[in-house]
Scaffold this motif. Structure first.
Motif, short mmCIF file in Angstrom:
data_model
loop_
_atom_site.label_atom_id
_atom_site.label_comp_id
_atom_site.label_asym_id
_atom_site.label_seq_id
_atom_site.Cartn_x
_atom_site.Cartn_y
_atom_site.Cartn_z
N PHE A 153 2.43 -7.56 -8.03
CA PHE A 153 3.73 -7.90 -7.45
C PHE A 153 4.75 -6.72 -7.55
O PHE A 153 5.39 -6.27 -6.37
N GLY A 154 4.99 -6.16 -8.55
CA GLY A 154 5.89 -5.20 -8.84
C GLY A 154 5.61 -3.83 -8.01
O GLY A 154 6.51 -2.98 -7.56
N TYR A 155 4.46 -3.40 -8.04
CA TYR A 155 4.05 -2.32 -7.22
C TYR A 155 4.29 -2.59 -5.86
O TYR A 155 4.86 -1.46 -5.21
N ASP A 156 4.21 -3.78 -5.33
CA ASP A 156 4.48 -3.76 -3.86
C ASP A 156 5.97 -3.74 -3.70
O ASP A 156 6.18 -3.24 -2.84
N ILE A 157 6.82 -4.22 -4.45
CA ILE A 157 8.30 -4.30 -4.49
C ILE A 157 8.71 -2.74 -4.57
O ILE A 157 9.50 -2.57 -3.47
N GLY A 158 8.33 -2.14 -5.44
CA GLY A 158 8.72 -0.74 -5.50
C GLY A 158 8.18 0.10 -4.36
O GLY A 158 8.82 1.07 -3.98
N ILE A 159 6.93 -0.03 -4.05
CA ILE A 159 6.21 0.63 -2.94
C ILE A 159 7.04 0.65 -1.63
O ILE A 159 7.05 1.39 -0.68
N SER A 160 7.21 -0.72 -1.31
CA SER A 160 7.82 -1.02 0.15
C SER A 160 9.23 -0.32 0.35
O SER A 160 9.43 0.31 1.44
N GLY A 211 10.50 2.39 -0.87
CA GLY A 211 10.22 3.71 -1.00
C GLY A 211 9.43 4.42 0.44
O GLY A 211 9.99 5.11 0.98
N VAL A 212 8.51 3.78 0.78
CA VAL A 212 7.79 4.14 2.04
C VAL A 212 8.69 3.80 3.06
O VAL A 212 8.65 4.70 4.07
N THR A 213 9.60 2.61 3.27
CA THR A 213 10.47 2.26 4.34
C THR A 213 11.53 3.54 4.49
O THR A 213 12.29 3.39 5.51
N SER A 214 11.66 4.37 3.62
CA SER A 214 12.64 5.30 3.62
C SER A 214 12.12 6.69 3.88
O SER A 214 12.86 7.81 3.99
N MET A 215 10.74 6.88 3.96
CA MET A 215 10.01 8.06 4.34
C MET A 215 9.99 8.29 5.67
O MET A 215 9.61 7.69 6.69
N GLU A 216 10.46 9.53 6.21
CA GLU A 216 10.64 9.84 7.65
C GLU A 216 9.31 9.54 8.35
O GLU A 216 9.29 9.43 9.24
N PRO A 217 8.15 10.45 7.77
CA PRO A 217 6.91 10.35 8.53
C PRO A 217 6.55 8.70 8.93
O PRO A 217 5.96 8.62 9.84
N ILE A 220 -1.13 7.46 0.83
CA ILE A 220 -1.42 7.33 -0.63
C ILE A 220 -0.74 6.30 -1.33
O ILE A 220 -1.15 5.51 -2.28
N SER A 221 0.73 6.11 -1.05
CA SER A 221 1.55 5.41 -1.73
C SER A 221 0.89 3.83 -1.40
O SER A 221 0.80 2.96 -2.33
N LEU A 222 0.70 3.44 -0.21
CA LEU A 222 0.43 2.08 0.27
C LEU A 222 -1.12 2.04 -0.48
O LEU A 222 -1.53 0.99 -0.86
N ALA A 223 -2.09 2.74 -0.37
CA ALA A 223 -3.43 2.64 -0.83
C ALA A 223 -3.51 2.34 -2.33
O ALA A 223 -4.37 2.16 -3.04
N MET A 224 -2.75 2.95 -2.85
CA MET A 224 -2.82 3.00 -4.52
C MET A 224 -2.58 1.76 -4.99
O MET A 224 -2.82 1.65 -6.26
N ALA A 225 -2.01 0.77 -4.27
CA ALA A 225 -1.91 -0.52 -4.55
C ALA A 225 -3.28 -1.14 -4.96
O ALA A 225 -3.37 -2.16 -5.71
N ALA A 226 -4.46 -0.54 -4.63
CA ALA A 226 -5.78 -0.72 -5.19
C ALA A 226 -6.15 -0.68 -6.41
O ALA A 226 -6.85 -1.42 -7.09
N VAL A 227 -5.26 0.19 -7.31
CA VAL A 227 -5.67 0.36 -8.66
C VAL A 227 -5.37 -0.87 -9.27
O VAL A 227 -6.15 -1.39 -10.42
N PRO A 228 -3.85 -1.44 -9.38
CA PRO A 228 -3.70 -2.61 -10.07
C PRO A 228 -4.66 -3.77 -9.71
O PRO A 228 -4.93 -4.55 -10.54
N ALA A 229 -4.81 -3.69 -8.30
CA ALA A 229 -5.56 -4.96 -7.77
C ALA A 229 -6.98 -4.82 -8.51
O ALA A 229 -7.39 -5.99 -8.65
N THR A 230 -7.54 -3.74 -8.56
CA THR A 230 -8.88 -3.76 -9.06
C THR A 230 -8.93 -3.97 -10.42
O THR A 230 -9.98 -4.83 -11.00
N LEU A 231 -7.95 -3.58 -11.36
CA LEU A 231 -7.83 -4.09 -12.90
C LEU A 231 -7.82 -5.59 -12.86
O LEU A 231 -8.40 -5.99 -13.74
#
Length: 509
Positions: A36-43, A45-51, A202-213
């Motif tokens: 839950f926290g990873y998604d809050i933080g990643i969203s 940051g990603v929505t402020s990335m210009e690419p 990478i930012s979005l895909a790394m959500a797989a790490v806590p999900a796997t745990l």
């Protein structure tokens, strides 16, 4: 091997200690907070990335880069952009109702497993997204994962924990939320620097790490004694599990209370109809009010859009991301850890009241400075900008040691077993509804309210602080199956509960 501190409830009813078995089980379950926290933080940051904006939200990117006349408060106002963030909460809302059925009829463990698996699928889809539809569908799967996890994990933690340390153990969920936010923001800071503009993947895909745990770890979790008694007639199995998690064979008092709660629970065929009865009115009010208030503290303004807020203050993209990481992550996580140490000493009410005052003062200060010093164009003076950042730190700290963890702890411990699953579903549903509303409307509110948005949320903080002072009883160290006592002793709620009891006694058998 069981190790730990001796535990007894306030009246000495229950024996036991904090065992390593409980600690390890609760650590694994708390991974639900990490996703839950990873998604809050990643969203945010990603929505402020210009690419990322250029690929999926070119309208926002063009406005940010080319329109010099647009207000500082309106650069990021886009319904598509907010739909990306808030789509998770719509799916989480729907998923929480299915999670309630699974949690009640199949146990807490299967819900946690399902949550991890869904979040894992969503992270893979988001990392590989090539168009907006694919991106938002991935968010929907993430929402299913969060919906199942948020419905089951707080219940699991409260049922596994000894009464004296239930607050500290349950707050581990919010601590993991903070760790998830911290990790996500630092990952965003690193991936934003990757040349080629694909760091957001990478930012979005790394959500797989806590999900796997969470997914793998939850397969090894034991079921709670409360759930075993509720679903099976094998009392010996439930008693053996209770003895194992308490580290003692002498669990008769607690086991008897579980049996009584189970008999009541099994007699209830329609818990949704049951929870609206007058004798459950206090719990129903709290199930709606607490998650509502948690969302209108304004914390998601900081969590979702902290990098955007900092860019509004005139900071560049890289600085915005690192400041977001430091504030939302380090300050929040440290403050939540502090709450774990003091929640079972100070109590829930004191922490909510003090945290409310801290948030109110800091929000009024932030709004005042931004109203006076930040216009529609240009940027704020550096000195004032850093003062605002300091106030944001104080605000985040106030939330992270009070309404953040206690907004999940209190609802998870107040419901009797017969309505516990449906009660937690209402909590999660209300949380998702208002998270969605805040996420969907914040950028438009920022554009129209400008600095007034901080006064808006500050007003709600004042209301919720008064609510706690008047209507929330203290629940620290009260055994979870004996929680109905606190309502019968409260100056306001006892009249409602006793009135129902009186009518029940007058009815002919």
């Amino acid at each position: 091997m069981a190790v730990g501190l001796a535990v007894a409830s306030e009246g000495g009813q229950y024996n036991g200690r904090i065992t390593s078995f409980v600690i390890l089980s609760c650590m694994v379950a708390s991974m639900g907070g990490l996703i839950f926290g990873y998604d809050i933080g990643i969203s945010g940051g990603v929505t402020s990335m210009e690419p990322f904006l250029k690929k999926f939200f070119p309208e926002v990117y063009d406005r940010m880069k080319e329109d010099t006349k647009i207000s500082n408060y309106c650069k990021f106002d886009s319904q598509l952009l907010t739909s990306f963030t808030s789509s998770l909460y719509v799916s989480g809302l729907v998923a929480s109702f299915f999670a309630s059925f699974v949690t009640r009829h199949f146990g807490r463990k299967p819900s946690i497993v399902a949550g991890g698996a869904a979040f894992l699928s969503g992270s893979a889809l988001n990392g590989a997204a090539t168009n907006l539809c694919m991106l938002i569908f991935g968010r929907v799967l993430l929402g299913v994962g969060v919906g199942f996890a948020n419905q089951s994990v707080p219940l699991y933690l409260s049922e596994m924990a000894p009464p004296r340390y239930r607050g500290a153990i349950n707050n581990g969920f919010q601590l993991c939320v903070g760790i998830g936010v911290l990790s996500a923001n630092f990952i965003n800071f690193g991936t934003e620097k990757i040349e080629g503009g694909w760091g957001w993947r990478i930012s979005l895909a790394m959500a797989a790490v806590p999900a796997t745990l969470l997914t793998i770890g939850s397969l090894l979790l034991p079921e709670t004694p409360n759930s075993l008694i509720q679903r099976f007639n094998d009392e010996q199995k439930a008693k053996t599990m209770l003895q194992r998690i308490r580290g003692t064979a002498d669990v008769e008092a607690e086991f008897d209370d579980l049996i009584k709660a189970s008999l009541v629970s099994k007699s209830i065929e329609h818990p949704i109809k049951k929870i609206i009865q007058k004798n459950y009115r206090p719990q129903l009010v709290m199930a709606i009010a607490i998650p509502f208030f948690q969302q209108v503290t304004g914390i998601n303004v900081i969590s979702f859009y902290a990098p955007i807020l900092f860019r509004t203050l005139g900071l560049n993209e890289s600085v915005s991301l690192i400041m977001s990481a430091l504030i939302a992550g380090v300050v929040g996580t440290a403050s939540t850890f502090l709450s774990m140490l003091i929640v079972d000493k100070l109590g829930r009410r004191v922490m909510l009241l003090c945290g409310g005052v801290q948030m109110f003062v800091s929000q009024i200060m932030i709004g005042s400075i931004m109203a006076a010093k930040l216009g529609d164009h240009g940027s704020i003076d550096k000195g004032y900008a850093y003062f605002v950042l300091t106030m944001i730190c104080i605000y985040v700290s106030g939330f992270a040691w009070s309404w953040g963890p206690l907004g999940w702890l209190i609802p998870s411990e107040i419901f009797p077993l017969e309505i516990r699953s449906v009660g937690q579903t209402i909590v999660v549903a209300v949380n998702f509804i208002f998270t969605f509303i805040v996420a969907q409307t914040f950028l438009a509110m920022l554009c129209h309210f400008k600095s007034g948005i901080f006064f808006f949320f500050g007003g709600w903080v004042a209301v919720m602080t008064a609510f706690v002072y008047l209507l929330l009883p203290e629940t620290k160290k009260v055994p979870i199956e004996l929680m109905d006592r606190v309502w019968r002793q409260h100056w306001f709620w006892k009249r409602i509960v006793e009135e129902f009891d009186g009518k029940t006694k007058m009815e002919p058998a």
